[in-house]
Design an enzyme around this catalytic site. Structure first.
Site, mmCIF file in Angstrom:
data_model
loop_
_atom_site.group_PDB
_atom_site.id
_atom_site.type_symbol
_atom_site.label_atom_id
_atom_site.label_comp_id
_atom_site.label_asym_id
_atom_site.label_seq_id
_atom_site.Cartn_x
_atom_site.Cartn_y
_atom_site.Cartn_z
ATOM 1 C CB CYS A 1 -29.518 -3.821 14.277
ATOM 2 S SG CYS A 1 -29.254 -2.480 15.442
ATOM 3 C CB CYS B 1 -33.191 1.784 11.345
ATOM 4 S SG CYS B 1 -32.686 0.414 10.303
ATOM 5 C CB CYS C 1 0.694 2.904 -4.757
ATOM 6 S SG CYS C 1 1.075 1.621 -5.963
ATOM 7 C CG HIS C 2 -2.043 4.649 -1.419
ATOM 8 N ND1 HIS C 2 -2.964 5.414 -2.088
ATOM 9 C CD2 HIS C 2 -2.412 3.357 -1.622
ATOM 10 C CE1 HIS C 2 -3.871 4.618 -2.668
ATOM 11 N NE2 HIS C 2 -3.546 3.364 -2.406
ATOM 12 N NE ARG D 1 -24.334 -2.515 17.706
ATOM 13 C CZ ARG D 1 -25.622 -2.847 17.784
ATOM 14 N NH1 ARG D 1 -26.147 -3.706 16.918
ATOM 15 N NH2 ARG D 1 -26.379 -2.341 18.726
ATOM 16 C CB CYS E 1 -0.899 0.033 1.230
ATOM 17 S SG CYS E 1 -1.890 -1.450 1.502
ATOM 18 C CB CYS F 1 -34.989 2.297 17.854
ATOM 19 S SG CYS F 1 -35.992 1.031 18.651
ATOM 20 C CG HIS F 2 -31.245 3.622 16.003
ATOM 21 N ND1 HIS F 2 -30.469 3.617 17.146
ATOM 22 C CD2 HIS F 2 -31.455 2.324 15.693
ATOM 23 C CE1 HIS F 2 -30.204 2.359 17.483
ATOM 24 N NE2 HIS F 2 -30.796 1.547 16.627
ATOM 25 C CB CYS G 1 -6.813 -1.025 -3.454
ATOM 26 S SG CYS G 1 -5.602 0.176 -3.998
#
Lengths: 249, 146
Positions: free
Chosen positions: A210, A165, A69-70, A206, A66, A168-169, A102
């Site tokens: 939910c 979602c 190049c970067h 995560r 990585c 609640c959120h 990449c």
């Protein structure tokens, strides 16, 4: 009397925090917030260190690392604020997807695989370079249809428990579910070290938790559904600071 | 032969039960007056269902007047006095499917299988609570007079 009732309803809506999107860190206990801010105690830094080593290490086969190049990983400052984004070929990529693309295209190496340790590590190390910078995803042009799809998912009641979602959120932010305070549902801290997992995990992991919670079908890690949802969450988080690698309960 | 016929009849009953997980009911106003399946509820069983974290998990969102319960939720209204505020029929309707009274209700429908999206395969076609469970919870909540 009627005016009083109307006012009470308006106040109730304001108290529920409708519309206000708060940074995830504001929902952490003081102890967890201090832990998230302290690299010497935050277990996620084990993944950051490993990710920085992956950044410098050339893959087998003589292709560049990585860094080849970067340059230094510090040059990735600000990159994570702009993901997910639509790639030149029209695909919606999150940071994990960009790293995998990449790797296969320029390093001609096999993909690490979603939720693998090297991918979590590299993603955490790259995201860290944007810590504290405001989320700044593109939501117009080719991204617009993905944002709309993510919003549709966010607002769709799902699962045996028939919950979206947003219910609640958005509508119940700040209220308690048992001992937990409902957050704004923002992904700026991911990948995050979650105490419940005892390890680092992606936002999609995560989201699967939910989905399971409302007894809905879990979409796959890296699925188009969770990618669109990730972009919509980022659009809601526009301007809020990147917290990755986060620390979560 | 008689035993075989009896067994076949039993199998038929079991199949009918499996195909009809949700009991029929009649809505009048914002209530469902008749107990599901004509079943009698037990307030004692209902109290256990309300506290059960694996099934109904009511206390993730609601409080009950029980000092032994810690960490109850605050998304839904407190249940203390619900038996004085609502009739058993109104409570029954809100347990079976609160969207019958309010289309935007956050509370899940506990005895409904139709019109739900993306239900996990393990739960598809099954209501959260059985008709007996619903009647037990109706009995428990109706007794919460203060």
């Amino acid at each position: 009397m009627r005016a009083a009732i109307a006012l009470a309803l308006v106040l109730a809506a304001a108290a529920a925090g409708a519309g206000e999107v708060r940074a995830p860190a504001t929902f952490l206990s003081p102890d967890l917030r201090a832990l998230q801010d302290d690299p010497s105690r935050h277990p996620g830094w084990l993944w950051v260190d490993s990710g920085e080593a992956h950044w410098r290490a050339p893959p087998a086969g003589g292709r560049p690392s990585c860094q080849g190049c970067h340059g230094d990983i510090g040059g990735m400052r600000g990159v994570a604020t702009r993901y997910p984004q639509v790639a030149d070929d029209g695909r919606l990529l999150n940071l994990e997807g960009r790293i995998e693309t990449c790797r296969s295209r320029h390093q001609q190496a096999p993909a690490f695989g979603y939720e693998s340790e090297p991918l979590l590590s590299l993603t955490a190390a790259v995201a860290l370079q944007s810590r504290g910078l405001p989320t700044a995803v593109a939501t117009d042009g080719p991204a617009a249809s993905f944002v709309a799809e993510g919003r549709r998912l966010f607002e769709t009641r799902m699962g045996q428990l028939n919950l979206s979602c947003a219910q609640c959120h958005e509508a119940n932010v700040g209220r308690r579910l048992r001992g937990d305070v409902i957050s704004s549902g923002i992904g700026t801290g991911f990948p995050a070290y979650r105490l419940e997992w005892n390890t680092m995990g992606s936002l999609h992991r995560r989201l699967r938790a939910c989905s399971l919670g409302v007894r809905a079908t879990q979409f796959s890690l890296g699925s188009p559904e969770y990618l669109a949802l990730e972009l919509y969450l980022a659009a809601r988080a526009q301007g809020l600071p990147i917290e990755a690698p986060g620390l979560r309960r | 032969m008689r035993i075989v016929l009896a067994a076949v009849a039993l199998l038929g009953l079991a199949a009918a039960a499996a195909g009809q997980e949700v009991a029929p009911f009649v809505v009048s106003g914002d209530g469902i007056a008749a107990p599901l399946g004509g079943l009698a509820g037990s307030a004692e069983r209902g109290g256990r269902i309300v506290r059960n974290r694996e099934t109904a998990n009511c206390l993730i969102c609601h409080t009950i007047p029980d000092p032994a319960e810690a960490f109850m939720g605050e998304v839904g209204p407190p249940l203390a006095g619900v038996g004085a505020r609502l009739t058993p029929g109104q409570i029954r309707l809100r347990l079976i499917d609160p969207t019958l009274a309010n289309p935007d209700a956050v509370m899940p429908a506990y005895h409904r299988v139709a019109g739900l999206a993306h239900v996990d395969a393990r739960w598809r076609g099954r209501p959260v609570l059985s008709a007996q469970d619903i009647e037990d919870v109706v009995a428990y909540l109706s007794a919460l007079k203060e």
